[in-house]
Design an enzyme around this catalytic site. Structure first.
Site, PDB file in Angstrom:
ATOM      1  CG  ASP A  32      -0.273  -0.043   2.541  1.00 41.39           C
ATOM      2  OD1 ASP A  32       0.926   0.291   2.621  1.00 41.39           O
ATOM      3  OD2 ASP A  32      -0.936  -0.391   3.536  1.00 41.39           O
ATOM      4  CG  PHE A  33      -0.472   5.014   1.529  1.00 43.70           C
ATOM      5  CD1 PHE A  33       0.115   5.800   2.506  1.00 43.70           C
ATOM      6  CD2 PHE A  33      -1.667   4.380   1.811  1.00 43.70           C
ATOM      7  CE1 PHE A  33      -0.478   5.936   3.747  1.00 43.70           C
ATOM      8  CE2 PHE A  33      -2.267   4.518   3.048  1.00 43.70           C
ATOM      9  CZ  PHE A  33      -1.672   5.299   4.030  1.00 43.70           C
TER      10      PHE A  33
END
Length: 147
Positions: A32-33
């Site tokens: 994810d980020f």
């Protein structure tokens, strides 16, 4: 005619008496980020481990499907997330065969970073033909009883 590419040694992991081990690297696309593996991607890692486990047993799933119409489907999976895998980690998917009964195969899987267990899964896989449960082929039952 198109020839199949040669598979490098140990490309699909290693099978020993206890379990199958498949090393993988965590890529940017898996995270994810924040650089932590997105939870659904663990399912993909587990799938790769199961596929390579079956391949290491000498079972050609594509041939089984083409010749006998047999496929495998996950009926249930119970996942425990213990620690996060991170971008660039080298992880290892471990797959162990459990009980075989009729069309069902129980598997235990884990994802490790070194000795550290990150995620575990209990998986029930069912053999199907034409969308209906089908007893696991005897050839597969035989090799699973030795694994």
């Amino acid at each position: 005619m198109i020839e199949k590419a040669q598979t490098p040694p140990n490309f699909g992991g290693v099978l020993n008496d206890i379990c199958h081990r498949l090393p993988l690297r965590v890529y940017y696309e898996d995270t994810d980020f924040s650089g932590i593996v997105y939870h659904a991607n663990y399912l993909r890692f587990f799938e790769r481990g199961r596929t390579e486990f079956i391949r290491a047993l000498g079972v050609d799933q594509l041939a089984l499907h083409r010749e006998e119409g047999i496929a495998f489907a996950v009926r249930s999976i119970q996942v425990e997330f213990l620690r996060p895998a991170l971008m660039d980690d080298i992880i290892e998917v471990e797959t162990k065969a459990g009980e075989v009964r009729g069309p069902s195969l129980h598997l235990e899987q884990s994802i490790r970073r070194g000795a550290e267990v990150l995620t575990t899964a209990k998986v029930l896989v069912v053999c199907i033909r034409n969308g209906r449960p089908q007893r696991l082929p005897e050839s597969l039952r035989t090799v699973l009883s030795k694994a």
